[in-house]
Design a protein around this motif. Structure first.
Motif, PDB file in Angstrom:
ATOM      1  N   ASP A  12       0.856  -1.182   0.000  1.00 38.98           N
ATOM      2  CA  ASP A  12       0.000   0.000   0.000  1.00 38.98           C
ATOM      3  C   ASP A  12       0.889   1.227   0.000  1.00 38.98           C
ATOM      4  OD1 ASP A  12       1.037   0.188   2.531  1.00 38.98           O
ATOM      5  OD2 ASP A  12      -0.855  -0.070   3.568  1.00 38.98           O
ATOM      6  N   THR A  91      -3.806   4.622   1.621  1.00 39.63           N
ATOM      7  CA  THR A  91      -5.056   4.939   0.934  1.00 39.63           C
ATOM      8  C   THR A  91      -5.278   4.110  -0.326  1.00 39.63           C
ATOM      9  OG1 THR A  91      -3.939   6.701  -0.252  1.00 39.63           O
ATOM     10  CG2 THR A  91      -5.106   7.298   1.771  1.00 39.63           C
ATOM     11  N   ARG A  92      -4.284   3.342  -0.711  1.00 39.06           N
ATOM     12  CA  ARG A  92      -4.448   2.513  -1.900  1.00 39.06           C
ATOM     13  C   ARG A  92      -3.783   1.178  -1.659  1.00 39.06           C
ATOM     14  NH1 ARG A  92      -7.282   5.827  -3.356  1.00 39.06           N
ATOM     15  NH2 ARG A  92      -7.112   7.347  -5.010  1.00 39.06           N
ATOM     16  N   ILE A 108     -10.520   0.229   0.138  1.00 43.44           N
ATOM     17  CA  ILE A 108      -9.480   1.049  -0.493  1.00 43.44           C
ATOM     18  C   ILE A 108      -8.866   0.360  -1.700  1.00 43.44           C
ATOM     19  CG2 ILE A 108      -8.956   2.308   1.608  1.00 43.44           C
ATOM     20  CD1 ILE A 108      -6.338   0.654   1.731  1.00 43.44           C
ATOM     21  N   GLY A 110      -9.061   0.071  -5.088  1.00 42.69           N
ATOM     22  CA  GLY A 110      -9.766   0.769  -6.151  1.00 42.69           C
ATOM     23  C   GLY A 110      -9.479   0.125  -7.488  1.00 42.69           C
ATOM     24  N   THR A 113      -5.831  -1.803  -8.518  1.00 41.21           N
ATOM     25  CA  THR A 113      -5.308  -3.120  -8.154  1.00 41.21           C
ATOM     26  C   THR A 113      -6.004  -4.203  -8.954  1.00 41.21           C
ATOM     27  OG1 THR A 113      -6.947  -3.476  -6.488  1.00 41.21           O
ATOM     28  CG2 THR A 113      -4.952  -2.391  -5.778  1.00 41.21           C
ATOM     29  N   ILE A 141      -6.519   6.220 -11.577  1.00 43.28           N
ATOM     30  CA  ILE A 141      -6.551   6.343 -10.112  1.00 43.28           C
ATOM     31  C   ILE A 141      -5.582   7.421  -9.663  1.00 43.28           C
ATOM     32  CG2 ILE A 141      -4.750   4.669  -9.497  1.00 43.28           C
ATOM     33  CD1 ILE A 141      -8.028   4.360  -7.850  1.00 43.28           C
ATOM     34  N   SER A 146      -7.588  11.294  -3.530  1.00 39.17           N
ATOM     35  CA  SER A 146      -7.726  10.082  -2.729  1.00 39.17           C
ATOM     36  C   SER A 146      -8.991  10.157  -1.889  1.00 39.17           C
ATOM     37  CB  SER A 146      -6.512   9.927  -1.807  1.00 39.17           C
ATOM     38  OG  SER A 146      -6.502  10.965  -0.850  1.00 39.17           O
ATOM     39  N   LYS A 148     -10.428   8.493   1.331  1.00 38.80           N
ATOM     40  CA  LYS A 148     -10.171   7.593   2.461  1.00 38.80           C
ATOM     41  C   LYS A 148     -11.450   7.485   3.269  1.00 38.80           C
ATOM     42  CE  LYS A 148      -7.139   6.521   6.246  1.00 38.80           C
ATOM     43  NZ  LYS A 148      -6.042   6.907   7.081  1.00 38.80           N
TER      44      LYS A 148
END
Lengths: 149, 157
Positions: A12, A91-92, A108, A110, A113, A141, A146, A148
């Motif tokens: 992440d 956040t990702r 998270i 999005g 991934t 993205i 972002s 969250k």
């Protein structure tokens, strides 16, 4: 099968790069479990090297079985850092995600991934997607602000 | 209940539900292997086209050709389609094909009769012309003059 002393990659954007599991030895953990880790190396981010964090395992080299009989394995051991309450620090999620992960982490995940295929119906109910998104979707993205939760 | 089977990515064999392992590589590619043997061969970087029992090898060496050819033969059926040829346009061919045999016979007879009558007529004309000539010249026989014309030896076909 992550045990005490296992090194994991962090997938992440919390800042950590490599962490080591510092749980007591004796048991092994699988995808979706929460473990205590020591951050071994980190880049600029929310987390610094040398700190102790909690992590949720996202990928393991050891195959894991699903209720429909399918078996899945990854090419590396990876995790995502969380705070003591279980909320993700980053956040990702930049690696792979499966429906074994807690819903909080899945939120998270999005378009950036991949989500592994061969999912059961429960995973689909959680909103898991079947196919990997295209490169254009994945690059989008980085344009969006972002979000969250 | 209809089962949906997958195919092994490496060997090409059929995988029934509950079997097989999915290996997710770092770049995101997923490999579905039917068993540990195939998974091990993949990690040894063996090429399926070189291992004799895999589908890729059999295809490359054309192993199941007889069955496939027989299947193809059963499927293809020759269709008769009218095509125009030099000397007979499509309409003429179709017309001839759909013609009633009795009608054809009658037509032929009519054509024959017409030709005969025409021949008769030309003969009569010739005869009358000859008689008229004979009257004019007073009974002298006219010579058959040799025809001058291009030599037709062989001729262009």
């Amino acid at each position: 099968m992550i045990g005490s002393g296992t090194f994991l990659d962090v997938t992440d954007n919390s800042g950590a790069r490599v962490v080591q599991c510092i749980n007591q030895s004796g048991t092994a953990w699988r995808v979706g479990d929460t473990i205590t880790v020591a951050v071994k190396s980190a880049s600029k981010g929310k987390v610094t090297a040398g700190s102790v964090q909690k992590a949720v395992i996202t990928e393991t080299r050891k195959e894991f079985k699903r209720a429909d009989g399918s078996t899945l394995k990854f090419d590396k051991n990876a995790c995502v850092l969380v705070d003591p309450k279980g909320q993700p620090i980053g956040t990702r999620v930049l690696g792979f995600a499966t429906h074994e992960l807690p819903t909080v982490i899945f939120a998270i995940v999005g378009l950036g991934t991949f989500v592994s295929v061969l999912m059961t119906s429960t995973a689909k109910k959680l909103g898991a997607k079947q196919e990997a998104p295209s490169m254009e979707d994945r690059m989008k993205i980085f344009d969006q602000p972002s979000t969250k939760k | 209940m209809v089962l949906k089977t997958a195919t092994c990515r490496w060997s090409g064999l059929r995988i029934y539900p509950g079997r097989g392992i999915v290996f997710v590589r770092i770049d995101g590619q997923q490999f579905l292997f039917i068993n540990e043997k195939v998974k091990s061969l993949y990690h040894q970087r063996k090429r399926p086209a070189k291992i004799a029992w895999t589908a890729q090898y059999r295809k490359a060496h054309r192993k199941d050709q007889d069955v496939q050819i027989a299947r193809k033969k059963r499927r293809t059926t020759t269709r008769v389609q009218a095509r125009s040829i030099a000397g007979a346009p499509l309409e003429l061919i179709n017309k001839r094909r759909t013609e009633n045999p009795d009608a054809r016979k009658a037509g032929r007879e009519a054509a024959l009769r017409e030709v005969k009558e025409r021949m008769k007529k030309t003969r009569q004309d010739k005869a009358s012309a000859k008689a008229a000539d004979a009257k004019k010249t007073g009974g002298k026989a006219t010579k058959n003059l040799p025809r001058a014309g291009p030599g037709k030896v062989g001729g262009k076909r």
